[in-house]
Structure formats: structure tokens, C-alpha cells
Design a protein around this motif. Structure first.
Motif, PDB file in Angstrom:
ATOM      1  N   ASP A  50       0.813  -1.305  -0.073  1.00  0.00           N
ATOM      2  CA  ASP A  50       0.075   0.028   0.113  1.00  0.00           C
ATOM      3  C   ASP A  50       0.993   1.373  -0.073  1.00  0.00           C
ATOM      4  OD1 ASP A  50      -2.554  -1.140  -0.236  1.00  0.00           O
ATOM      5  OD2 ASP A  50      -2.853  -0.990   1.999  1.00  0.00           O
ATOM      6  N   LYS A  51       1.887   1.069   0.585  1.00  0.00           N
ATOM      7  CA  LYS A  51       2.971   2.394   0.776  1.00  0.00           C
ATOM      8  C   LYS A  51       3.293   2.800  -0.529  1.00  0.00           C
ATOM      9  CE  LYS A  51       2.463   2.678   5.240  1.00  0.00           C
ATOM     10  NZ  LYS A  51       1.079   2.766   5.519  1.00  0.00           N
ATOM     11  N   ALA A  52       3.968   1.561  -1.192  1.00  0.00           N
ATOM     12  CA  ALA A  52       4.485   1.585  -2.501  1.00  0.00           C
ATOM     13  C   ALA A  52       3.537   2.137  -3.320  1.00  0.00           C
ATOM     14  CB  ALA A  52       5.136   0.151  -2.892  1.00  0.00           C
ATOM     15  N   MET A  53       2.343   1.620  -3.426  1.00  0.00           N
ATOM     16  CA  MET A  53       1.328   1.963  -4.540  1.00  0.00           C
ATOM     17  C   MET A  53       1.042   3.298  -4.551  1.00  0.00           C
ATOM     18  SD  MET A  53      -0.440   1.360  -7.189  1.00  0.00           S
ATOM     19  CE  MET A  53       0.133  -0.194  -7.354  1.00  0.00           C
ATOM     20  N   THR A  54       0.947   3.959  -3.123  1.00  0.00           N
ATOM     21  CA  THR A  54       0.602   5.286  -2.994  1.00  0.00           C
ATOM     22  C   THR A  54       1.644   6.253  -3.469  1.00  0.00           C
ATOM     23  OG1 THR A  54      -0.567   4.870  -0.762  1.00  0.00           O
ATOM     24  CG2 THR A  54       0.165   7.248  -1.192  1.00  0.00           C
ATOM     25  N   VAL A  55       2.912   5.974  -3.366  1.00  0.00           N
ATOM     26  CA  VAL A  55       3.913   6.676  -3.692  1.00  0.00           C
ATOM     27  C   VAL A  55       3.912   6.517  -5.427  1.00  0.00           C
ATOM     28  CG1 VAL A  55       6.433   6.801  -4.175  1.00  0.00           C
ATOM     29  CG2 VAL A  55       5.415   6.241  -1.676  1.00  0.00           C
ATOM     30  N   LEU A  56       3.670   5.364  -5.923  1.00  0.00           N
ATOM     31  CA  LEU A  56       3.780   5.365  -7.306  1.00  0.00           C
ATOM     32  C   LEU A  56       2.540   6.077  -7.830  1.00  0.00           C
ATOM     33  CD1 LEU A  56       5.235   3.639  -9.305  1.00  0.00           C
ATOM     34  CD2 LEU A  56       3.669   1.688  -9.179  1.00  0.00           C
ATOM     35  N   LEU A  57       1.514   6.072  -7.673  1.00  0.00           N
ATOM     36  CA  LEU A  57       0.334   7.153  -7.790  1.00  0.00           C
ATOM     37  C   LEU A  57       0.501   8.462  -7.586  1.00  0.00           C
ATOM     38  CD1 LEU A  57      -2.753   5.126  -6.603  1.00  0.00           C
ATOM     39  CD2 LEU A  57      -2.084   5.177  -8.902  1.00  0.00           C
ATOM     40  N   ALA A  58       1.364   8.888  -6.642  1.00  0.00           N
ATOM     41  CA  ALA A  58       1.876  10.030  -6.358  1.00  0.00           C
ATOM     42  C   ALA A  58       2.626  10.651  -7.506  1.00  0.00           C
ATOM     43  CB  ALA A  58       2.279  10.364  -4.999  1.00  0.00           C
ATOM     44  N   THR A  59       3.769   9.734  -7.852  1.00  0.00           N
ATOM     45  CA  THR A  59       4.592  10.257  -8.814  1.00  0.00           C
ATOM     46  C   THR A  59       3.960  10.325 -10.194  1.00  0.00           C
ATOM     47  OG1 THR A  59       5.112   7.997  -9.359  1.00  0.00           O
ATOM     48  CG2 THR A  59       6.476   9.038  -7.674  1.00  0.00           C
ATOM     49  N   GLY A  60       2.869   9.536 -10.612  1.00  0.00           N
ATOM     50  CA  GLY A  60       2.373   9.491 -11.784  1.00  0.00           C
ATOM     51  C   GLY A  60       1.469  11.074 -11.922  1.00  0.00           C
ATOM     52  N   ALA A  61       0.779  11.185 -10.896  1.00  0.00           N
ATOM     53  CA  ALA A  61      -0.004  12.426 -10.605  1.00  0.00           C
ATOM     54  C   ALA A  61       0.857  13.738 -10.623  1.00  0.00           C
ATOM     55  CB  ALA A  61      -0.776  12.614  -9.344  1.00  0.00           C
ATOM     56  N   GLY A  62       2.198  13.783 -10.053  1.00  0.00           N
ATOM     57  CA  GLY A  62       3.195  14.752 -10.155  1.00  0.00           C
ATOM     58  C   GLY A  62       3.723  14.862 -11.514  1.00  0.00           C
ATOM     59  N   ALA A  63       4.121  13.863 -12.123  1.00  0.00           N
ATOM     60  CA  ALA A  63       4.653  13.791 -13.561  1.00  0.00           C
ATOM     61  C   ALA A  63       3.816  14.510 -14.324  1.00  0.00           C
ATOM     62  CB  ALA A  63       4.917  12.354 -14.029  1.00  0.00           C
ATOM     63  N   ALA A  64       2.397  14.294 -14.506  1.00  0.00           N
ATOM     64  CA  ALA A  64       1.482  14.679 -15.289  1.00  0.00           C
ATOM     65  C   ALA A  64       1.279  15.983 -15.213  1.00  0.00           C
ATOM     66  CB  ALA A  64       0.388  13.756 -15.195  1.00  0.00           C
TER      67      ALA A  64
END
Length: 178
Positions: free
Chosen positions: A112-126
Motif C-alpha cells: 500500500d505504501k509503494a502504490m501510494t508513492v507510485l500513484l503520487a509520482t504519476g500525478a506529479g509527472a502529469a
């Protein structure tokens, strides 16, 4: 007080240290469902956003690496959330975990921690790419501006999914025995 694995909440929400209250499994499932809904909306809007130019070229998310990254992260998030929903549903209905091993609870915690970070990086990149392209493209290419304006919608839904995933992450940390 050490909470036994498998006994996670009581219906009365008595606060006696054994459980975490009757609303806990409902909010855990709601957070998973909100994550899934947000990510699905994000993918649908991203896939349907395209602009055709006079020369026949069609601009899509595939033309930008940041948006492709966002797409793949979102699809991965959908898959992960789809795998987690049955566990959350079982937890809500049966008042215990389907798999009660400490290793599995720890895996959920870190996943869950890793998925949260991954989704955050996707949103930040976009968000970052959209702002940069809008800044440098200016108003010279109106169709590009229209495309970029629509990109804010799936990115916002991805961010909402990230926040809901963070809530799930907090829930998974509360599942670990103390």
C-alpha cells in the motif's frame, strides 16, 4: 497490549484495545472502492482525450512520456486495487482477515505504501508536464491548449485515487499487530 492477528475489530466499537471500531472495515472498503473508481475515470478520460490537427495528425497521451507514465501507473493501480477489494470485502463481512499471517499483513502494509508513492509520482509527472507544456506552448497552438486543459481532469482523478490509496495505506498500517 498486543493485538492478536486475525481479530481486528469489534462490532460495538468499544475501544477496549482489542479492535479498532465498527466503522473501520467500512472505511477500508470505501477507500479501496474510491481508489478504483478514481483510477478508472482517470484512464477513461486520458484514453478519450485526443485532438486532430488540420494535417491529419491526432494528438494523444501517447505523444508525451509523462502521460504514458501516468497511464501505466494508473493501470497498475487499477490492477492492484482490484486484487485488494476482495480482501477488504471479506474483512468487512466476516470481521476478520481472509489470510491472517503476519507476513501477508506486512506485505499489504508495504504494498500500500509503494502504490501510494507510485500513484503520487504519476500525478506529479502529469501535473508538471502539463504546466510546463502550457507555459512554453502559450496560445500559439489552440488545439494543444485544449488537449492540455482536458489533461488536468484525469490527473486530478489520479490524485484523488492517490489520496484514497493513502487512506488504505493508513488502514493497512493499523492492521499490523502492535
Amino acid at each position: 497490549m498486543k493485538m492478536p492477528v486475525g481479530v481486528e475489530y469489534d462490532d460495538k466499537g468499544s475501544g477496549d484495545g482489542v479492535g479498532v471500531g465498527s466503522k473501520f472495515p467500512v472505511t477500508a472498503l470505501t477507500a479501496r472502492l474510491l481508489t478504483l473508481l478514481s483510477l478508472i475515470i482517470s484512464v477513461v478520460v486520458l484514453k478519450t482525450n485526443d485532438k486532430s490537427f488540420d494535417n491529419g495528425y491526432v494528438l494523444t497521451y501517447k505523444d508525451f512520456r509523462s502521460y504514458k507514465y501516468m497511464f501505466y501507473v494508473t493501470v497498475f493501480g487499477i490492477g492492484y486495487t482490484l486484487l485488494q477489494i476482495p480482501f477488504a470485502l471479506y474483512f468487512m463481512l466476516k470481521k476478520k482477515h481472509l489470510i491472517t499471517s503476519y507476513g501477508f499483513l506486512k506485505f499489504n502494509f508495504y504494498a500500500d505504501k509503494a502504490m501510494t508513492v507510485l500513484l503520487a509520482t504519476g500525478a506529479g509527472a502529469a501535473f508538471g508536464a502539463t504546466m510546463d507544456i502550457k507555459k512554453y506552448a502559450g496560445d500559439r497552438i489552440p488545439k494543444l491548449q485544449d488537449f492540455l486543459t482536458v489533461i488536468y481532469v484525469p490527473t486530478t482523478f489520479l490524485l484523488v485515487g492517490c489520496i484514497a490509496c493513502a487512506i488504505s495505506s493508513v488502514h493497512s498500517s493499523l492492521h499490523l499487530p502492535r
